[in-house]
Write a protein that holds these residues in place. Structure first.
Motif, PDB file in Angstrom:
ATOM      1  N   TRP A 173       9.039   3.937 -10.375  1.00  0.00           N
ATOM      2  CA  TRP A 173       9.665   5.025  -9.734  1.00  0.00           C
ATOM      3  C   TRP A 173      10.151   6.003 -10.859  1.00  0.00           C
ATOM      4  O   TRP A 173      10.417   7.476 -10.263  1.00  0.00           O
ATOM      5  N   GLU A 174      10.188   5.909 -11.985  1.00  0.00           N
ATOM      6  CA  GLU A 174      10.961   6.802 -13.007  1.00  0.00           C
ATOM      7  C   GLU A 174      10.087   7.477 -13.890  1.00  0.00           C
ATOM      8  O   GLU A 174      10.605   8.563 -14.250  1.00  0.00           O
ATOM      9  N   SER A 175       8.919   7.142 -14.404  1.00  0.00           N
ATOM     10  CA  SER A 175       8.183   7.520 -15.504  1.00  0.00           C
ATOM     11  C   SER A 175       7.466   8.908 -14.897  1.00  0.00           C
ATOM     12  O   SER A 175       7.352   9.554 -13.855  1.00  0.00           O
ATOM     13  N   SER A 176       7.077   9.715 -16.012  1.00  0.00           N
ATOM     14  CA  SER A 176       6.266  10.847 -15.561  1.00  0.00           C
ATOM     15  C   SER A 176       5.058  10.934 -16.520  1.00  0.00           C
ATOM     16  O   SER A 176       4.729  10.060 -17.250  1.00  0.00           O
ATOM     17  N   GLN A 177       4.127  12.005 -16.154  1.00  0.00           N
ATOM     18  CA  GLN A 177       2.947  12.259 -16.956  1.00  0.00           C
ATOM     19  C   GLN A 177       2.810  13.547 -17.514  1.00  0.00           C
ATOM     20  O   GLN A 177       3.262  14.514 -16.823  1.00  0.00           O
ATOM     21  N   ALA A 198       0.844  -1.226   0.022  1.00  0.00           N
ATOM     22  CA  ALA A 198       0.075  -0.039   0.079  1.00  0.00           C
ATOM     23  C   ALA A 198       0.928   1.315   0.171  1.00  0.00           C
ATOM     24  O   ALA A 198       0.659   1.977  -0.585  1.00  0.00           O
ATOM     25  N   LEU A 199       2.143   1.159   0.955  1.00  0.00           N
ATOM     26  CA  LEU A 199       2.640   2.508   0.981  1.00  0.00           C
ATOM     27  C   LEU A 199       3.593   2.895  -0.383  1.00  0.00           C
ATOM     28  O   LEU A 199       3.845   3.878  -0.776  1.00  0.00           O
ATOM     29  N   ALA A 200       4.030   1.564  -0.943  1.00  0.00           N
ATOM     30  CA  ALA A 200       4.791   1.704  -1.997  1.00  0.00           C
ATOM     31  C   ALA A 200       4.177   2.144  -3.196  1.00  0.00           C
ATOM     32  O   ALA A 200       4.771   3.188  -3.970  1.00  0.00           O
ATOM     33  N   ALA A 201       2.941   1.561  -3.457  1.00  0.00           N
ATOM     34  CA  ALA A 201       2.256   2.348  -4.674  1.00  0.00           C
ATOM     35  C   ALA A 201       2.126   3.841  -4.376  1.00  0.00           C
ATOM     36  O   ALA A 201       1.854   4.405  -5.476  1.00  0.00           O
ATOM     37  N   ARG A 202       1.626   4.146  -3.346  1.00  0.00           N
ATOM     38  CA  ARG A 202       1.593   5.827  -2.906  1.00  0.00           C
ATOM     39  C   ARG A 202       2.691   6.464  -3.243  1.00  0.00           C
ATOM     40  O   ARG A 202       2.749   7.691  -3.963  1.00  0.00           O
ATOM     41  N   SER A 203       4.057   5.989  -2.496  1.00  0.00           N
ATOM     42  CA  SER A 203       5.078   6.633  -2.637  1.00  0.00           C
ATOM     43  C   SER A 203       5.710   6.809  -4.212  1.00  0.00           C
ATOM     44  O   SER A 203       6.087   7.852  -4.614  1.00  0.00           O
ATOM     45  N   ALA A 204       5.353   5.553  -4.947  1.00  0.00           N
ATOM     46  CA  ALA A 204       5.862   5.740  -6.380  1.00  0.00           C
ATOM     47  C   ALA A 204       5.085   6.872  -7.134  1.00  0.00           C
ATOM     48  O   ALA A 204       5.586   7.414  -7.939  1.00  0.00           O
ATOM     49  N   ALA A 205       3.823   6.712  -6.859  1.00  0.00           N
ATOM     50  CA  ALA A 205       3.017   7.797  -7.417  1.00  0.00           C
ATOM     51  C   ALA A 205       3.438   9.318  -7.060  1.00  0.00           C
ATOM     52  O   ALA A 205       3.352  10.175  -8.114  1.00  0.00           O
ATOM     53  N   GLN A 213      -1.673   8.207  -9.090  1.00  0.00           N
ATOM     54  CA  GLN A 213      -1.918   6.603  -8.525  1.00  0.00           C
ATOM     55  C   GLN A 213      -3.306   6.200  -9.253  1.00  0.00           C
ATOM     56  O   GLN A 213      -3.353   5.135  -9.911  1.00  0.00           O
ATOM     57  N   ASP A 214      -4.196   7.085  -9.536  1.00  0.00           N
ATOM     58  CA  ASP A 214      -5.459   6.584 -10.427  1.00  0.00           C
ATOM     59  C   ASP A 214      -4.859   6.416 -11.922  1.00  0.00           C
ATOM     60  O   ASP A 214      -5.329   5.372 -12.501  1.00  0.00           O
ATOM     61  N   LEU A 215      -3.686   7.306 -12.609  1.00  0.00           N
ATOM     62  CA  LEU A 215      -3.661   6.868 -13.775  1.00  0.00           C
ATOM     63  C   LEU A 215      -2.994   5.390 -13.741  1.00  0.00           C
ATOM     64  O   LEU A 215      -2.949   4.855 -14.807  1.00  0.00           O
ATOM     65  N   ALA A 216      -1.952   5.195 -12.770  1.00  0.00           N
ATOM     66  CA  ALA A 216      -1.576   3.859 -12.823  1.00  0.00           C
ATOM     67  C   ALA A 216      -2.442   2.723 -12.674  1.00  0.00           C
ATOM     68  O   ALA A 216      -2.517   1.754 -13.273  1.00  0.00           O
ATOM     69  N   MET A 253       6.364  14.130  -8.636  1.00  0.00           N
ATOM     70  CA  MET A 253       7.506  15.007  -8.919  1.00  0.00           C
ATOM     71  C   MET A 253       8.303  15.102 -10.167  1.00  0.00           C
ATOM     72  O   MET A 253       8.795  15.971 -10.855  1.00  0.00           O
ATOM     73  N   ASN A 254       8.428  13.753 -10.636  1.00  0.00           N
ATOM     74  CA  ASN A 254       9.042  13.696 -12.222  1.00  0.00           C
ATOM     75  C   ASN A 254       8.332  14.357 -12.952  1.00  0.00           C
ATOM     76  O   ASN A 254       8.889  15.013 -14.142  1.00  0.00           O
ATOM     77  N   SER A 255       7.004  14.628 -12.962  1.00  0.00           N
ATOM     78  CA  SER A 255       6.222  15.279 -13.997  1.00  0.00           C
ATOM     79  C   SER A 255       6.363  16.703 -13.824  1.00  0.00           C
ATOM     80  O   SER A 255       5.821  17.448 -14.820  1.00  0.00           O
TER      81      SER A 255
END
Length: 650
Positions: free
Chosen positions: A283-287, A227-234, A305-308, A239-241
């Motif tokens: 962890w690396e992509s952007s939108q 649960a935490l990793a999905a949110r943290s990666a989002a 997270q919704d987009l993922a 930030m990447n975006s």
């Protein structure tokens, strides 16, 4: 005083909806069967059915379209600088209020404070950092600065813990310390898990103390990490975006979260732990966001997270990976993104796929491919025959014409009596029906009712030998006659298999060559581009079938849309030429004469309006004592069945 019971109503999620209409497997099988008859494999036909959906159920294509529409709405409506914009507005309001408070004061301290405000960096993050020790005189300025710190803290927590922003609406120093302690304990738990030193007891103690921060209620450390990793990666993808400038400002501002730099340090440690524990997360992509509605840190993380989740759902609905099944679709995620109606549609599609497989409508062929079972073919034949009987009734004002005569030899099957029937009663079945009906109503006596009567079906002659020759040349496909031809064969096969079991049916296909096939082979027969209409070979096979049944009434039916352009040579090779050579026409007519000697007339069902074909089939009818029928495609099945019934009566 008695307190009345209270009830609440909501969506039904415990298994299938008991009030939902039952799945229409017949409609589904009809759609699959039509695609198979058009040349699709059963697997492809089933996949196409699931993509298209059914009358009251959206298919996978429609659900996927709605997913991409929602995805487009998120990226086109929003932008990611909401927190920066809100902080800038609060800061500008604070500075304006502070200058108003300083202006009436003539002291040097006031002028020094004004100079300090004028010298603030243009960067929002740098200005907020510079003001961390500033002695505010304006109450509005002091409150706004505290709002900035509180907003940064709540947004930072919301970006890693869903729902945290609302829970921390009014934070006290004690709340901040509680958050810092939770973060520290969480990082200790994750570090221990990474080393393999954590225990179930450590997780239980952590949840007992800090469970209020985790509404997901994870059952173990792995679920907590997921649960935490999905949110943290989002949050990282958010930030990447951003632009480099926006990203740098936010990273600097997070140090002011709740006015406690240790919070940002713990969040940074949490991200590092989660990245190490779940390197497979994105962890690396952007939108790219192109809208005007600003999102804060927490809202931006939720959008990413919704987009993922939408991307994962699109992959599940696409069913393009090995071993894909509709049970793989995350129905809860689908309901979150598209609503409860989408959950219901996806669940019904999964149930449809499961029922079609469970009820034995598909089986594995020796080569491993999927094919329709005899049971499925019977259902398709039943549907085709029902359509044919409906056409016979509507065209001639008759009821069911599928009986062979008003009197004669029983064929072993029975059916309920209808007004006008003169066949003998099946007494045992009639009495049995009366007993069962009386028992179901609780009656002690037994009395016959008209609804109990069953009659024995009969035929005037003992049996018939039927050869149905169908043209499988490319023109049948090209002109849209392929599926009507197959449905005609299905209807005739089902009629003979269920009503006239003593009759012998031979299905013969003819293109460049002719071949005797089973109904399953004909149903799944794929169209192949090949020149040639070898009616000569087909009539040879028909004559062989009739000779095997010398005691039966011979019936030969030919469905074609072209004159013969090929014939069989003595060495077994097919000779083709267009326009037809006299030799081809000659050997074909010789075979018509041979059938006539066997007592068989040839009925030709001519499709199309080719004058050359019309002249040829007219000659065939005159030479064999048969007929020429020129039905439209919708009436082909009815015409063939009617002629079969007429022919088997002699």
């Amino acid at each position: 005083m008695t307190i009345p019971d209270r009830y609440s109503y909501g969506p039904y999620h415990e298994g299938p909806d008991p009030l939902a209409p039952p799945l229409d497997l017949r409609e589904a099988l009809d759609q699959v069967g039509r695609d198979v008859m058009e040349g699709s494999s059963p697997r492809s036909a089933l996949e196409e059915l699931l993509r298209r959906g059914m009358r009251d159920t959206s298919g996978l294509d429609e659900l996927t379209r709605r997913l991409w529409q929602r995805r487009s709405e998120i990226s086109r409506r929003h932008r990611l600088d909401g927190s920066l914009q809100q902080i800038r507005d609060l800061l500008d309001e604070a500075l304006e209020a502070e200058r108003r408070a300083l202006f009436p004061d003539p002291s040097d301290d006031a002028r020094f404070a004004e100079a300090r405000l004028d010298a603030l960096p243009s960067s929002t993050a740098a200005a907020v950092t510079e003001l961390s020790e500033y002695p505010w005189r304006s109450e509005t300025g002091r409150e706004n600065y505290e709002k900035i710190r509180d907003l940064l803290g709540r947004d930072l927590m919301e970006s890693r813990f869903q729902g945290m922003k609302q829970a921390l609406r009014n934070t006290s120093p004690e709340d901040v310390e509680r958050i810092r302690r939770m973060m520290s304990d969480l990082n200790d738990l994750l570090a221990a898990h990474a080393r393999g030193d954590d225990t179930e007891q450590q997780f239980a103690e952590f949840m007992a103390e800090h469970g209020e921060f985790f509404p997901e209620n994870p059952r173990n450390t792995e679920e907590l990490i997921d649960a935490l990793a999905a949110r943290s990666a989002a949050a990282q993808r958010m930030m990447n975006s951003m632009s480099d400038e926006q990203r740098a400002e936010l990273m600097e501002l997070t140090g002011q979260a709740f006015g406690d730099p240790r919070i940002a340090e713990q969040v940074s440690a949490l991200d590092a732990n989660l990245r190490a524990l779940r390197p497979g997360e994105d962890w690396e992509s952007s939108q790219r966001f192109r809208g005007q509605d600003p999102l804060g840190l927490g809202e931006g993380a939720q959008a990413l997270q919704d987009l993922a989740e939408l991307d994962a759902l699109a992959e599940q609905l696409g069913q393009s990976y090995p071993g894909a099944r509709l049970e793989d679709i995350d129905l809860d995620a689908l309901a979150r993104q598209l609503g409860e109606d989408a959950r219901v549609d996806a669940a019904r599609l999964a149930e449809l796929e499961r029922e079609l497989r469970r009820q034995g409508l598909f089986e594995r062929a020796p080569d491993g491919s999927l094919r329709l079972t005899p049971r499925a073919l019977r259902r398709l034949g039943e549907t085709a025959l029902r359509d044919v009987i409906g056409q016979l009734r509507s065209r001639r004002g008759e009821r069911d014409t599928a009986l062979a005569g008003a009197a004669g030899e029983p064929i072993g099957s029975t059916r309920p009596w209808q007004f006008g029937d003169t066949e003998p009663w099946d007494v045992p079945r009639t009495v049995r029906n009366a007993v069962l009906r009386s028992a179901s109503t609780g009656s002690r006596g037994v009395a016959l009712d008209v609804s109990d009567v069953e009659i024995m079906e009969t035929e005037q002659r003992s049996r018939a030998a039927v050869a149905l020759c169908v043209d499988t040349s490319w023109s049948m496909v090209q002109d849209g006659r392929w599926v009507p031809m197959k449905r005609t064969a299905l209807a005739l096969h089902h009629l003979i298999a269920t009503r006239f079991r003593s009759d012998a049916l031979s299905l013969i296909t003819f293109g460049r060559h002719a071949e005797t096939v089973e109904i399953g082979e004909l149903t799944a027969l794929e169209a192949v581009w090949a020149q040639g209409t070898n009616l000569h070979h087909a009539l040879l096979l028909a004559a062989r079938h009739l000779r095997r049944h010398p005691d039966a009434v011979p019936v030969v039916l030919v469905v074609t849309d072209g004159e013969p352009t090929a014939h069989l040579e003595p060495d077994g090779e097919a000779y083709f030429n267009w326009p037809p050579e006299p030799r081809t026409l000659g050997v074909t007519m010789a075979q018509v004469d041979a059938l006539a000697k066997l007592g068989a007339s040839v009925t030709v069902f001519m499709l199309g309006e080719d004058p050359r074909l019309a002249s040829f089939v007219d000659l065939v009818a005159r030479r064999s004592g048969g007929r020429v029928v020129a039905p439209d495609l919708d009436g082909l099945g009815a015409a063939v069945v009617r002629d079969y019934l007429r022919g088997r009566r002699g």
